[in-house]
Enzyme design. Structure first.
Site, short mmCIF file in Angstrom:
data_model
loop_
_atom_site.label_atom_id
_atom_site.label_comp_id
_atom_site.label_asym_id
_atom_site.label_seq_id
_atom_site.Cartn_x
_atom_site.Cartn_y
_atom_site.Cartn_z
N HIS A 63 0.85 -1.20 0.00
CA HIS A 63 0.00 0.00 0.00
C HIS A 63 0.89 1.26 0.00
O HIS A 63 0.72 2.16 -0.83
CB HIS A 63 -0.90 -0.06 1.24
CG HIS A 63 -1.69 1.17 1.53
ND1 HIS A 63 -3.07 1.17 1.57
CD2 HIS A 63 -1.33 2.44 1.83
CE1 HIS A 63 -3.50 2.37 1.87
NE2 HIS A 63 -2.48 3.17 2.03
N GLU A 64 1.86 1.28 0.90
CA GLU A 64 2.75 2.44 1.01
C GLU A 64 3.63 2.58 -0.24
O GLU A 64 3.91 3.68 -0.69
CB GLU A 64 3.63 2.35 2.25
CG GLU A 64 2.86 2.40 3.57
CD GLU A 64 2.01 3.64 3.71
OE1 GLU A 64 2.41 4.72 3.22
OE2 GLU A 64 0.92 3.55 4.31
N HIS B 184 1.90 4.40 -2.91
CA HIS B 184 1.98 5.85 -2.70
C HIS B 184 3.34 6.38 -3.17
O HIS B 184 3.42 7.37 -3.89
CB HIS B 184 1.88 6.20 -1.21
CG HIS B 184 0.52 6.07 -0.62
ND1 HIS B 184 -0.60 6.64 -1.17
CD2 HIS B 184 0.09 5.45 0.51
CE1 HIS B 184 -1.65 6.38 -0.41
NE2 HIS B 184 -1.26 5.65 0.62
N ASP C 78 -5.70 8.69 3.89
CA ASP C 78 -5.59 9.02 2.47
C ASP C 78 -6.85 9.73 1.98
O ASP C 78 -6.78 10.62 1.13
CB ASP C 78 -5.41 7.73 1.64
CG ASP C 78 -4.11 7.02 2.01
OD1 ASP C 78 -3.13 7.72 2.29
OD2 ASP C 78 -4.11 5.79 2.02
ZN LIG Z 1 -2.27 5.16 2.39
#
Ligand SMILES: [Zn+2]
Length: 378
Positions: free
Chosen positions: A75-76, A79, A176
């Protein structure tokens, strides 16, 4: 982030774990392995029902928690990679007690980019969760214990990734969803008003969540507090960053620097402080800065020693210097990280100025008055 252990690099991005993570990993292992989690929406969320010994349950719980945090890392990473594509510099990814955080070196100004950057994280989690769903349905009623274990693992990863996506889409800073909301609003009403609106929405959600948590689930209060404080922090740093935009250290520093030699005694230093009303001085020996001395260093020296104690004995040797071209906002962050109140400004090893936190705060106040941006104090 402080107190983090560096584990490695992925695509050139360093990733670290915060020490809180060392406690949360065994905690998750125990929860996943033993606690009889009520199965939600048909998902199986633990290994407690299986006819296996406790060390095996603990081992499976540990594997599940490592898989879960790997999913958080993905997930990170989403980003980070999107941020890099937009030209941002990433200083690292840190996994900590609430999940993960991507550290971007500069505050995003490009609001549309920020929205996409924020969106790809939950999107990644959602994709992982949804892709695992059919696998879970295929394996769920298998008669073999081995396949059962894999099925439960898949079920847990599917559920928690979808939960992670949902949780991160809450439109409140620092989730987010808060960034997505701001980016959406910024195109219509501008960055600062958009930040303010997103902060208000975030705080309102946090308060609602805390009230709901008070009656139904005490953990929600903790999450609400995290969101509330995150919203406040975001508001402050956005407004400060925006107000100080374009201001460099050269604009706020004092160039006429008064220095002291290491051989000066404390009494003389105190006289100088009273006369000149500075509270900190660079200590210079043979044209080289060897330390910095402040009023704080003098405290604790008994008055009877004021004529015998020299500046060189009490000064701090931890001299942090910056160039005059760095943004004032970065200097504020350096001072906060190092827990110091002033920075020396050096150019080619030569001392050309000194800048204190109050110099920057004063500039911040003047600018915010000029622009009509109320910053608040604290
Ligand atoms: Zn996030």
């Amino acid at each position: 982030m402080r107190s983090s252990i560096r584990l490695g690099r992925i695509k050139g991005i360093p990733f670290k774990v915060h020490i809180s993570f060392l406690f949360i990993l065994p905690f998750f292992a125990i929860v996943f392995g033993f606690t009889h989690v009520p199965d939600i929406l048909g998902f199986q969320l633990g290994f407690d029902n299986l006819p296996i010994s406790w060390p095996v349950k603990l081992g499976l719980g540990l594997i599940a928690s490592i898989l879960f945090f790997t999913a958080v890392l993905l997930h990170e990473l989403a980003h980070s990679l999107m941020a890099i594509r937009h030209g941002y510099k990433i200083s690292g990814i840190t996994l900590f007690i609430f999940g993960g955080a991507t550290e971007i070196e500069r505050q995003p100004k490009d609001a549309v980019g920020e929205g996409i950057m924020a969106f790809v994280g939950p999107a990644t989690s959602l994709i992982i969760g949804v892709v695992l769903l059919p696998i879970w349905f295929l394996l769920r009623d298998a008669p073999s214990l081995g396949i059962n274990i894999i099925a439960i693992m898949v079920s847990m990863m599917s559920f928690y990734n979808i939960l992670l996506a949902g949780f991160n889409l809450i439109p409140a800073f620092p989730m987010d969803g808060g960034r997505i909301l701001r980016s959406f609003l910024a195109r219509r009403i501008g960055f600062i008003p958009a930040t303010r609106t997103a902060v208000v929405v975030g705080k309102a959600i946090a308060i609602g969540m805390a009230i709901f948590g008070f009656f139904y689930n005490i953990w929600l209060i903790l999450i609400a507090l995290f969101i509330y404080l995150g919203a406040k922090e975001e508001e402050k740093s956005t407004l400060i960053g925006h107000t100080l935009e374009g201001i460099t250290i050269g604009n706020v520093m004092t160039s006429d620097v008064s220095v002291v030699p290491p051989t000066m005694v404390v009494r003389e230093l105190l006289d100088k402080i009273m006369m000149e009303r500075h509270i900190g001085y660079p200590v210079v020996h043979n044209d080289h800065v060897v330390g910095i001395v402040t009023l704080h260093d003098v405290q604790g020296i008994p008055a009877s020693h004021h004529y015998t104690t020299e500046v060189g004995q009490i000064m701090s040797r931890n001299v942090v210097s910056v160039g005059q071209d760095i943004p004032a906002m970065d200097a504020l962050q350096i001072m906060a990280r190092q827990r110091i109140g002033r920075l020396l400004v050096m150019e080619d090893q030569i001392l050309i100025g000194i800048v204190t936190r109050s110099d920057i705060i004063r500039m911040l106040e003047i600018r915010s008055m000029e622009r009509g941006i109320p910053l608040g104090r604290g």
